[in-house]
Design a protein around this motif. Structure first.
Motif, PDB file in Angstrom:
ATOM      1  N   UNK A 304       0.852  -1.189   0.000  1.00  0.00           N
ATOM      2  CA  UNK A 304       0.000   0.000   0.000  1.00  0.00           C
ATOM      3  C   UNK A 304       0.890   1.243   0.000  1.00  0.00           C
ATOM      4  N   UNK A 305       0.390   2.371  -0.488  1.00  0.00           N
ATOM      5  CA  UNK A 305       1.165   3.609  -0.404  1.00  0.00           C
ATOM      6  C   UNK A 305       1.060   4.227   0.989  1.00  0.00           C
ATOM      7  N   UNK A 306       2.145   4.801   1.435  1.00  0.00           N
ATOM      8  CA  UNK A 306       2.171   5.574   2.688  1.00  0.00           C
ATOM      9  C   UNK A 306       2.535   7.002   2.325  1.00  0.00           C
ATOM     10  N   UNK A 307       1.709   7.953   2.750  1.00  0.00           N
ATOM     11  CA  UNK A 307       1.918   9.371   2.441  1.00  0.00           C
ATOM     12  C   UNK A 307       2.163  10.125   3.741  1.00  0.00           C
ATOM     13  N   UNK A 308       3.250  10.873   3.800  1.00  0.00           N
ATOM     14  CA  UNK A 308       3.557  11.696   4.964  1.00  0.00           C
ATOM     15  C   UNK A 308       3.733  13.135   4.511  1.00  0.00           C
ATOM     16  N   UNK A 309       3.369  14.068   5.364  1.00  0.00           N
ATOM     17  CA  UNK A 309       3.620  15.477   5.077  1.00  0.00           C
ATOM     18  C   UNK A 309       4.767  15.966   5.943  1.00  0.00           C
ATOM     19  N   UNK A 310       5.501  16.912   5.412  1.00  0.00           N
ATOM     20  CA  UNK A 310       6.644  17.473   6.119  1.00  0.00           C
ATOM     21  C   UNK A 310       6.619  18.986   5.974  1.00  0.00           C
ATOM     22  N   UNK A 311       7.221  19.660   6.918  1.00  0.00           N
ATOM     23  CA  UNK A 311       7.263  21.111   6.923  1.00  0.00           C
ATOM     24  C   UNK A 311       8.595  21.592   6.356  1.00  0.00           C
ATOM     25  N   UNK A 312       8.733  22.889   6.247  1.00  0.00           N
ATOM     26  CA  UNK A 312       9.980  23.480   5.770  1.00  0.00           C
ATOM     27  C   UNK A 312      10.605  24.300   6.881  1.00  0.00           C
ATOM     28  N   UNK A 313      11.887  24.555   6.741  1.00  0.00           N
ATOM     29  CA  UNK A 313      12.609  25.353   7.724  1.00  0.00           C
ATOM     30  C   UNK A 313      13.563  26.277   7.002  1.00  0.00           C
ATOM     31  N   UNK A 314      13.958  27.349   7.661  1.00  0.00           N
ATOM     32  CA  UNK A 314      14.897  28.313   7.092  1.00  0.00           C
ATOM     33  C   UNK A 314      16.273  28.098   7.691  1.00  0.00           C
ATOM     34  N   UNK A 315      17.267  27.998   6.843  1.00  0.00           N
ATOM     35  CA  UNK A 315      18.638  27.817   7.304  1.00  0.00           C
ATOM     36  C   UNK A 315      19.452  29.060   6.983  1.00  0.00           C
TER      37      UNK A 315
END
Length: 436
Positions: A304-315
């Motif tokens: 099955x597909x697994x979908x995750x969301x991720x955030x962004x950050x400033x470096x």
């Protein structure tokens, strides 16, 4: 004559014999006879032996053939384990290798949609539609059997929906929004106008299982105990929204100063802080590795597909070093060009401060450890044009089978929909943002 229930496993005939390593592993767990083996379910054997479900299934079938009746006029009935029923149901349903995203151009770019048996990450800034993407995918995954139904299928089968597990770490899931997307996107299946479509809608809402999670440890515990749930509810999609919020919330105080900012009380205090930060970052990395391992195990084991969301950050980096990396192509944040009819837009220009010589850039959160754990990475971004303020794009930043490219989309009442710009979407030229 020896009873079939007390036959030792090392006496299997050559055509059905287990490998020495399999026999050794089972013996170490005090599983030496057929009775010992069949007193445990396949899921228990997977956990005890640390084998994949296919290997356990193969062992059980070999032993079952050995002790099953062999008379020519007797039908051999093998034990049907829960995993057998799950995979048999998948075969009967002609389970596809991809999950459609609802964006035809993106599906074509990915070779058919989100690949099953893998982890796909959707990363982007707040408000770009990551959760809307997940809700749209949830509706499409739960409706798989309905969308595949034909006139030859009975009414009872037509009303059957597939299961979806939605792990909500931010408390943003909206059942009202889910119903709205289903009704407006697939009115022929979920319109409240007929008895059958109303029943379909009811089945849809019951097949989406929301799991609120408050900590990383709780998430790991949930994932480790999820196999039986997936089988019972015939789950076709797992969504984790989002993977970054938990570790950011739990470790913000420990690793938030990893760049060495802030005032200290001296060299000793600074050394202690650095040691604490290293310890916290090590613990965070360990948690992420365990989460990724469990997500990949579930995706591969149940196809099955697994979908995750991720955030962004400033470096923050040194301006000269930043410009050097951009020139070498290591950080592709400068001069990315978006081609639109009548527009020539330069995106992602780094912000360089003249007085300090520093530069900032946006990248995916959680670092390289997590980046290497996902199979496909989709980046969602705003398209900065006054003519179309609601226009966004999804970009394929990482995929083992798809070329790089992007597709324009909007978030509307029916969920994520493809934007009508010069046919199917948009093309991107030049360097792009590095996402790891």
């Amino acid at each position: 004559m020896t009873s079939t229930s007390t036959r030792t496993l090392h006496r299997l005939p050559p055509s059905l014999a287990l490998t020495p390593s399999q026999l050794s592993r089972l013996s170490a767990l005090s599983i030496q006879t057929t009775k010992d083996l069949f007193s445990r379910t396949e899921l228990e054997l997977v956990e005890l032996c640390d084998w994949d479900p296919a290997a356990v299934h193969n062992v059980v079938r070999r032993v079952a053939r050995w002790i099953a009746p062999a008379a020519a006029n007797v039908r051999i009935v093998l034990p049907l384990a829960v995993c057998d029923m799950y995979h048999a149901a998948d075969a009967n349903a002609a389970k596809p290798a991809f999950l459609k995203t609802g964006l035809d151009a993106l599906d074509e770019l990915l070779g058919g949609g989100l690949p099953c048996s893998t982890v796909t990450e959707i990363v982007g800034p707040s408000g770009c539609g990551k959760t809307q993407f997940c809700l749209t995918l949830t509706v499409l995954a739960a409706s798989t059997m309905l969308l595949q139904a034909t006139d030859a299928v009975s009414a009872e089968d037509v009303q059957e929906t597939s299961g979806v597990i939605y792990i909500d770490t931010e408390g943003v899931f909206s059942s009202q929004r889910l119903v709205e997307i289903a009704v407006t996107r697939l009115p022929h299946l979920f319109s409240p106008d007929t008895i059958r479509t109303r029943q379909n809608l009811q089945n849809l809402t019951e097949s989406v299982h929301i799991i609120p999670v408050q900590s990383s440890c709780e998430l790991i515990q949930r994932l480790e105990s999820m196999q039986t749930f997936i089988i019972i509810h015939r789950v076709r999609l797992i969504v984790l929204d989002s993977v970054a919020s938990l570790v950011r919330r739990e470790f913000s105080g420990d690793v938030g100063g990893e760049w060495g900012w802030g005032s200290g009380a001296g060299a000793g205090a600074s050394a202690d802080r650095n040691a604490d930060r290293r310890s916290a970052m090590g613990e965070r990395s360990e948690l992420l590795v365990r989460e990724a391992a469990m997500l990949k195990f579930l995706a591969e084991s149940f196809r099955i597909p697994v979908v995750v969301t991720n955030q962004v950050t400033t470096r923050i980096t040194d301006g000269a070093a930043k410009r050097a990396k951009m020139a070498e192509g290591e950080v592709g944040e400068g001069m990315g060009r978006l081609i639109l009819p009548g527009y020539d837009i330069i995106l992602h220009i780094p912000r360089i401060t003249a007085t300090t010589g520093t530069a900032s850039y946006v990248t995916a959160a959680l670092g390289n450890t997590w980046a290497h754990s996902v199979t496909t990475r989709l980046v969602v971004e705003y398209i900065p044009t006054l003519a179309t303020p609601s226009l966004r794009r999804v970009r394929v930043a990482k995929s083992p089978m798809a070329p790089r490219g992007s597709v324009a989309y909007r978030v509307e009442v029916q969920g994520v929909v493809q934007a009508e710009i010069e046919g199917d979407g948009v093309a991107v030229e030049g360097e792009e943002i590095r996402t790891r």
